[in-house]
Design a protein around this motif. Structure first.
Motif, PDB file in Angstrom:
ATOM      1  N   PHE A   1     -90.574 -26.666 -19.704  1.00 47.04           N
ATOM      2  CA  PHE A   1     -89.537 -25.654 -19.503  1.00 47.04           C
ATOM      3  C   PHE A   1     -89.498 -25.133 -18.067  1.00 47.04           C
TER       4      PHE A   1
ATOM      5  N   THR B   1     -79.711 -14.710 -24.516  1.00 47.94           N
ATOM      6  CA  THR B   1     -80.958 -15.305 -24.009  1.00 47.94           C
ATOM      7  C   THR B   1     -82.115 -14.314 -24.127  1.00 47.94           C
TER       8      THR B   1
ATOM      9  N   SER C   1     -83.915 -16.574 -17.623  1.00 49.25           N
ATOM     10  CA  SER C   1     -82.471 -16.796 -17.742  1.00 49.25           C
ATOM     11  C   SER C   1     -81.757 -15.472 -17.981  1.00 49.25           C
TER      12      SER C   1
ATOM     13  N   CYS D   1     -86.264 -25.344 -16.196  1.00 51.56           N
ATOM     14  CA  CYS D   1     -85.366 -24.201 -16.340  1.00 51.56           C
ATOM     15  C   CYS D   1     -85.836 -23.025 -15.497  1.00 51.56           C
TER      16      CYS D   1
ATOM     17  N   THR E   1     -85.149 -23.419 -11.768  1.00 56.71           N
ATOM     18  CA  THR E   1     -83.712 -23.336 -11.479  1.00 56.71           C
ATOM     19  C   THR E   1     -83.210 -21.903 -11.625  1.00 56.71           C
ATOM     20  N   GLN E   2     -83.657 -21.220 -12.666  1.00 55.81           N
ATOM     21  CA  GLN E   2     -83.252 -19.823 -12.844  1.00 55.81           C
ATOM     22  C   GLN E   2     -83.885 -18.931 -11.779  1.00 55.81           C
TER      23      GLN E   2
ATOM     24  N   ALA F   1     -88.878 -19.064 -20.138  1.00 54.56           N
ATOM     25  CA  ALA F   1     -87.702 -19.674 -19.511  1.00 54.56           C
ATOM     26  C   ALA F   1     -86.424 -18.955 -19.931  1.00 54.56           C
TER      27      ALA F   1
ATOM     28  N   GLY G   1     -79.475 -24.068 -15.264  1.00 52.61           N
ATOM     29  CA  GLY G   1     -80.746 -23.707 -15.879  1.00 52.61           C
ATOM     30  C   GLY G   1     -80.672 -23.679 -17.393  1.00 52.61           C
ATOM     31  N   LEU G   2     -79.560 -23.185 -17.932  1.00 53.52           N
ATOM     32  CA  LEU G   2     -79.395 -23.164 -19.388  1.00 53.52           C
ATOM     33  C   LEU G   2     -79.331 -24.580 -19.957  1.00 53.52           C
TER      34      LEU G   2
ATOM     35  N   LEU H   1     -80.713 -27.230 -18.624  1.00 51.30           N
ATOM     36  CA  LEU H   1     -82.055 -27.790 -18.513  1.00 51.30           C
ATOM     37  C   LEU H   1     -82.977 -27.234 -19.594  1.00 51.30           C
ATOM     38  N   TYR H   2     -82.735 -25.989 -19.997  1.00 56.51           N
ATOM     39  CA  TYR H   2     -83.545 -25.426 -21.090  1.00 56.51           C
ATOM     40  C   TYR H   2     -83.332 -26.230 -22.369  1.00 56.51           C
TER      41      TYR H   2
END
Length: 322
Positions: A132, A229, A201, A135, A138-139, A197, A168-169, A171-172
Motif C-alpha cells: 500500500f 476514505t 488519502s 498509495c 502518491t498521496q 493509506a 493514489g486512490l 493505486l490503493y
C-alpha cells in the motif's frame, strides 16, 4: 528485516526504516495541530535527523552499491523514501519554511516515478501491507502539494495535488486486490499500512476540500471522498486493533514503525478533516487517537531499546575470532 539492532544498527538500514521518519513526522504534524508545539518540534527534530541519515545511506547505495540499490528499489518499502520526504516537507510547510518544503516536494517528485515503476513491476499476488506504500507515497505528494498551494496561492499545485489524489486512490485499489489478508493476524507491523493509506488519502482530500480552488460539484465530491476514505480507515483501524489484541506480536521488528505511522496518520486525518468536511466531532476523536499513536511510538521505541541491548549482550558474549 527483523534482525535485532546491534552495535551498528545505524549502518546499512533497510528501506523499511523510512517508516520511522514517517511515524515521527506525522506525530509532529498532529501535535502541532493540537497545540503541543514543544513536543511537536522534538518529534520534528527526530524525524529530520533520521531522514538525513537515511538520505545519506540512500545516496551512498545509489553511487557505490548499484546492485543493492536496484534490489531494494524493487521492494515496496523503497517508497518510504518518497513518503518520508513528503511528510517531513508537510511539517516544514506548517512551520512556515515554504522554500525547504518546496525543495522536498521537488525531490520527492523526482524519485517517485522511478521507484513506483520498479515496485509495480515486481508486484506478485500475495503481498504484505507494504504494497500500500504505492498509495501512501502518491498521496504524500498530494498532501505536500496541497499544503504548498494553500501557503502560496498556487492554483497549479492544487491541480497537481488533485491529480495525485485520484491516482493514489486507484493505486490503493490495485494494492488491495494483491494484499494477503492473512497478514492481518500474522503481519510484522506493515499490515497497518492497509488502513494508513486510506488515512493519508483522507488527509489529502481534506486539504483539497479546504482549498478555494475547488467549488461546486468538485468541492462536494472531494468532501464525500474525504469522509468515505476516513470512515474506511477507521474501519481498518478497528479490525487491525482487534487482530493485534487477539494475536499479540510483542517482539521488536523494524516494520513496527509502519504501525505507528498509520495510527498517527488516522489521528491527523481526523483533526484535519473536521473543519473542511463540516464534522466537528472528528477533532476530539483525532486528539484521542493522537495520544494512542504517541503511546504506540513510545512502546515501539522501548522495544527497540530492549532489542538493542539484547543484541549488544549477544555480540559481547559471542566468541571473537583470532
Amino acid at each position: 528485516m527483523s534482525a535485532l539492532p546491534g552495535r551498528d544498527w545505524w549502518a546499512g538500514l533497510p528501506p523499511a526504516a523510512g517508516a520511522a521518519v514517517m511515524a515521527a513526522g506525522i506525530l509532529s504534524v498532529g501535535l502541532h495541530l493540537t497545540g503541543h508545539q514543544v513536543v511537536s518540534l522534538v518529534a520534528l527534530v527526530l524525524a529530520a535527523a533520521l531522514w538525513l541519515v537515511l538520505a545519506a545511506d540512500f545516496a551512498s547505495r545509489l553511487l557505490r552499491d548499484r546492485g543493492r540499490f536496484r534490489a531494494e528499489a524493487d521492494t515496496p518499502a523503497a517508497l518510504t523514501a518518497v513518503a518520508a520526504t513528503t511528510v517531513l516537507g508537510t511539517r516544514l510547510s506548517l512551520l512556515g519554511w515554504q522554500s525547504a518544503a518546496a525543495a522536498l516536494l521537488a525531490l520527492s517528485a523526482v524519485i517517485w516515478p522511478g521507484l513506483l515503476l520498479h515496485v509495480v513491476r515486481h508486484w506478485r499476488r500475495r503481498m504484505p501491507g507494504a504494497a500500500f506504500l504505492v498509495c501512501v507515497a502518491t498521496q504524500g505528494l498530494a498532501v505536500l502539494a496541497a499544503a504548498l498551494a494553500a501557503a502560496g496561492h498556487h492554483d497549479w499545485l492544487a491541480r497537481a495535488a488533485l491529480a495525485a489524489f485520484c491516482l493514489g486512490l486507484l493505486l490503493y485499489v490495485a494494492a488491495l486486490v494483491r494484499f494477503d489478508l492473512r497478514e492481518i493476524v500474522g503481519g510484522a507491523g506493515d499490515h497497518w499500512v492497509a488502513g494508513g493509506a486510506l488515512s493519508i488519502s483522507a488527509l489529502a482530500g481534506s486539504k483539497l476540500t479546504a482549498s478555494p480552488v475547488w467549488t461546486g460539484g468538485t468541492h462536494t465530491a472531494l468532501r464525500i471522498a474525504t469522509l468515505v476514505t476516513l470512515a474506511l480507515s477507521l474501519v481498518w483501524y478497528a479490525v487491525l486493533l482487534g487482530a493485534e489484541l487477539r494475536h499479540p506480536r510483542p517482539h521488536y521488528d523494524i516494520r513496527r514503525w509502519a504501525t505507528v505511522f498509520p495510527l498517527g496518520m488516522t489521528a491527523t486525518a481526523c483533526l484535519s478533516a473536521a473543519d473542511p468536511a463540516g464534522v466537528p466531532w472528528l477533532s476530539p476523536l483525532g486528539e484521542v487517537l493522537l495520544w494512542i499513536a504517541v503511546a504506540a511510538w513510545l512502546l515501539t521505541f522501548v522495544t527497540f531499546l530492549a532489542a538493542h541491548r539484547a543484541a549488544l549482550r549477544h555480540d559481547d558474549a559471542a566468541p571473537r575470532g583470532r
